[in-house]
Every structure is written in structure tokens, then in C-alpha cells.
Design a protein around this motif. Structure first.
Motif, PDB file in Angstrom:
ATOM      1  N   ILE A 179       0.845  -1.199   0.000  1.00  0.00           N
ATOM      2  CA  ILE A 179       0.000   0.000   0.000  1.00  0.00           C
ATOM      3  C   ILE A 179       0.882   1.251   0.000  1.00  0.00           C
ATOM      4  CG2 ILE A 179      -1.622   1.342   1.417  1.00  0.00           C
ATOM      5  CD1 ILE A 179      -2.817  -1.409   2.281  1.00  0.00           C
ATOM      6  N   GLY A 180       1.964   1.212   0.769  1.00  0.00           N
ATOM      7  CA  GLY A 180       2.893   2.339   0.792  1.00  0.00           C
ATOM      8  C   GLY A 180       3.561   2.569  -0.558  1.00  0.00           C
ATOM      9  N   VAL A 181       3.926   1.488  -1.238  1.00  0.00           N
ATOM     10  CA  VAL A 181       4.555   1.610  -2.562  1.00  0.00           C
ATOM     11  C   VAL A 181       3.560   2.211  -3.569  1.00  0.00           C
ATOM     12  CG1 VAL A 181       5.493   0.293  -4.514  1.00  0.00           C
ATOM     13  CG2 VAL A 181       6.257  -0.216  -2.193  1.00  0.00           C
ATOM     14  N   ILE A 182       2.327   1.748  -3.512  1.00  0.00           N
ATOM     15  CA  ILE A 182       1.299   2.284  -4.409  1.00  0.00           C
ATOM     16  C   ILE A 182       1.064   3.764  -4.124  1.00  0.00           C
ATOM     17  CG2 ILE A 182      -1.155   2.179  -5.005  1.00  0.00           C
ATOM     18  CD1 ILE A 182      -0.911  -0.904  -4.532  1.00  0.00           C
ATOM     19  N   ALA A 183       0.989   4.120  -2.836  1.00  0.00           N
ATOM     20  CA  ALA A 183       0.799   5.525  -2.466  1.00  0.00           C
ATOM     21  C   ALA A 183       1.985   6.372  -2.919  1.00  0.00           C
ATOM     22  CB  ALA A 183       0.602   5.644  -0.963  1.00  0.00           C
ATOM     23  N   HIS A 184       3.187   5.839  -2.816  1.00  0.00           N
ATOM     24  CA  HIS A 184       4.382   6.549  -3.271  1.00  0.00           C
ATOM     25  C   HIS A 184       4.306   6.792  -4.778  1.00  0.00           C
ATOM     26  CE1 HIS A 184       9.078   6.863  -3.049  1.00  0.00           C
ATOM     27  NE2 HIS A 184       8.528   7.853  -3.723  1.00  0.00           N
ATOM     28  N   TYR A 185       3.881   5.793  -5.532  1.00  0.00           N
ATOM     29  CA  TYR A 185       3.752   5.974  -6.976  1.00  0.00           C
ATOM     30  C   TYR A 185       2.719   7.049  -7.305  1.00  0.00           C
ATOM     31  CZ  TYR A 185       2.798   5.367 -11.861  1.00  0.00           C
ATOM     32  OH  TYR A 185       2.629   5.621 -13.194  1.00  0.00           O
ATOM     33  N   ILE A 186       1.567   6.950  -6.661  1.00  0.00           N
ATOM     34  CA  ILE A 186       0.505   7.919  -6.955  1.00  0.00           C
ATOM     35  C   ILE A 186       0.949   9.333  -6.584  1.00  0.00           C
ATOM     36  CG2 ILE A 186      -1.825   8.654  -6.288  1.00  0.00           C
ATOM     37  CD1 ILE A 186      -2.492   5.646  -6.005  1.00  0.00           C
ATOM     38  N   GLY A 187       1.506   9.495  -5.397  1.00  0.00           N
ATOM     39  CA  GLY A 187       1.894  10.826  -4.946  1.00  0.00           C
ATOM     40  C   GLY A 187       3.193  11.326  -5.533  1.00  0.00           C
ATOM     41  N   GLY A 188       4.163  10.452  -5.697  1.00  0.00           N
ATOM     42  CA  GLY A 188       5.489  10.869  -6.124  1.00  0.00           C
ATOM     43  C   GLY A 188       5.724  10.853  -7.607  1.00  0.00           C
ATOM     44  N   VAL A 189       4.880  10.195  -8.343  1.00  0.00           N
ATOM     45  CA  VAL A 189       5.098  10.108  -9.788  1.00  0.00           C
ATOM     46  C   VAL A 189       3.877  10.605 -10.553  1.00  0.00           C
ATOM     47  CG1 VAL A 189       5.630   8.558 -11.709  1.00  0.00           C
ATOM     48  CG2 VAL A 189       6.700   8.176  -9.490  1.00  0.00           C
ATOM     49  N   ALA A 190       2.730  10.015 -10.308  1.00  0.00           N
ATOM     50  CA  ALA A 190       1.543  10.324 -11.104  1.00  0.00           C
ATOM     51  C   ALA A 190       1.022  11.745 -10.868  1.00  0.00           C
ATOM     52  CB  ALA A 190       0.442   9.304 -10.808  1.00  0.00           C
ATOM     53  N   ILE A 191       0.953  12.170  -9.615  1.00  0.00           N
ATOM     54  CA  ILE A 191       0.390  13.482  -9.302  1.00  0.00           C
ATOM     55  C   ILE A 191       1.431  14.590  -9.424  1.00  0.00           C
ATOM     56  CG2 ILE A 191      -0.687  14.827  -7.439  1.00  0.00           C
ATOM     57  CD1 ILE A 191      -2.053  12.311  -6.523  1.00  0.00           C
ATOM     58  N   LEU A 192       2.703  14.227  -9.371  1.00  0.00           N
ATOM     59  CA  LEU A 192       3.778  15.214  -9.375  1.00  0.00           C
ATOM     60  C   LEU A 192       3.725  16.133 -10.589  1.00  0.00           C
ATOM     61  CD1 LEU A 192       6.284  16.250  -7.936  1.00  0.00           C
ATOM     62  CD2 LEU A 192       7.611  14.558  -9.168  1.00  0.00           C
ATOM     63  N   ASN A 193       3.463  15.601 -11.773  1.00  0.00           N
ATOM     64  CA  ASN A 193       3.419  16.420 -12.978  1.00  0.00           C
ATOM     65  C   ASN A 193       2.305  17.463 -12.884  1.00  0.00           C
ATOM     66  OD1 ASN A 193       4.396  17.124 -15.555  1.00  0.00           O
ATOM     67  ND2 ASN A 193       2.690  16.049 -16.503  1.00  0.00           N
ATOM     68  N   LYS A 194       1.150  17.075 -12.358  1.00  0.00           N
ATOM     69  CA  LYS A 194       0.051  18.029 -12.202  1.00  0.00           C
ATOM     70  C   LYS A 194       0.431  19.139 -11.233  1.00  0.00           C
ATOM     71  CE  LYS A 194      -3.587  14.701 -13.180  1.00  0.00           C
ATOM     72  NZ  LYS A 194      -4.739  13.970 -12.655  1.00  0.00           N
ATOM     73  N   LYS A 195       1.111  18.784 -10.138  1.00  0.00           N
ATOM     74  CA  LYS A 195       1.545  19.783  -9.170  1.00  0.00           C
ATOM     75  C   LYS A 195       2.533  20.759  -9.794  1.00  0.00           C
ATOM     76  CE  LYS A 195       1.038  17.110  -4.913  1.00  0.00           C
ATOM     77  NZ  LYS A 195       1.762  16.483  -3.792  1.00  0.00           N
ATOM     78  N   LEU A 196       3.453  20.223 -10.596  1.00  0.00           N
ATOM     79  CA  LEU A 196       4.436  21.084 -11.242  1.00  0.00           C
ATOM     80  C   LEU A 196       3.774  22.065 -12.198  1.00  0.00           C
ATOM     81  CD1 LEU A 196       7.331  18.584 -11.964  1.00  0.00           C
ATOM     82  CD2 LEU A 196       7.379  20.528 -10.412  1.00  0.00           C
ATOM     83  N   LEU A 197       2.818  21.590 -12.978  1.00  0.00           N
ATOM     84  CA  LEU A 197       2.126  22.482 -13.907  1.00  0.00           C
ATOM     85  C   LEU A 197       1.373  23.574 -13.159  1.00  0.00           C
ATOM     86  CD1 LEU A 197       0.795  19.874 -16.490  1.00  0.00           C
ATOM     87  CD2 LEU A 197       2.663  21.505 -16.798  1.00  0.00           C
ATOM     88  N   LYS A 198       0.766  23.220 -12.038  1.00  0.00           N
ATOM     89  CA  LYS A 198       0.046  24.209 -11.228  1.00  0.00           C
ATOM     90  C   LYS A 198       1.025  25.242 -10.654  1.00  0.00           C
ATOM     91  CE  LYS A 198      -2.901  24.719  -7.188  1.00  0.00           C
ATOM     92  NZ  LYS A 198      -3.449  24.089  -6.000  1.00  0.00           N
TER      93      LYS A 198
END
Length: 92
Positions: free
Chosen positions: A62-81
Motif C-alpha cells: 500500500i505504501g509503494v502504491i501511495a508513493h507511486y501515486i503521490g510521487g510520480v503520477a500526481i507530481l506532474n500536475k503539481k508542477l504544472l500548477k
């Protein structure tokens, strides 16, 4: 020194930040695989009717999945914002 415009700088910064997130995720995933493999082997060698290694696999997974979602998938959206907010500040 090469002439770097604002767009090239933004692109390079975004790529470096995303690569950093991916590197952190890969490190987390690698340790997950190695450690849980060791725990599975220990559990098999000392089997007493309980698969206690499943707790580690599920919890850490669960921690690995959360790391992927927060650290990889959502990161690009945060950067654009953040880039949009920074550009808005520069325009004022």
C-alpha cells in the motif's frame, strides 16, 4: 554557456523533478521486492501454519502504491500548477 530561455528552463526543471520522483519510487520498489523476498523465504523456512509475511507485503505494498501515486503520477500536475502560479506572479 548556452542561451537558455524560460521555456527550456521550465522543461528541464520539470524533467529533473519528475526523474527525481521516479528515482525515489524505483528505490522504494526495489527495497520492497528485496525485503519481502527475504521475508517470504524466512516464512517458508520457518513455516508454522501462519503466513505472517503477508502483513508486510500488503502494508508495504500500500505504501509503494501511495508513493507511486503521490510521487510520480500526481507530481506532474503539481508542477504544472506551480508553474502557472509562478507565471501569474511574474505578470503582476
Amino acid at each position: 554557456m548556452a542561451d537558455i530561455n524560460h521555456e527550456k528552463y521550465k522543461k528541464a526543471f520539470r524533467e529533473l523533478t519528475i526523474n527525481d520522483g521516479k528515482k525515489g519510487f524505483k528505490s522504494h520498489l526495489t527495497s520492497f521486492i528485496i525485503m519481502n523476498t527475504v521475508l517470504i523465504i524466512i516464512n517458508i523456512l520457518t513455516y508454522s501454519g501462519t503466513l505472517w509475511c503477508l502483513g508486510s507485503i500488503i502494508g508495504w505494498g500500500i505504501g509503494v502504491i501511495a508513493h507511486y501515486i503521490g510521487g510520480v503520477a500526481i507530481l506532474n500536475k503539481k508542477l504544472l500548477k506551480l508553474e502557472a502560479e509562478a507565471e501569474a506572479l511574474l505578470e503582476n
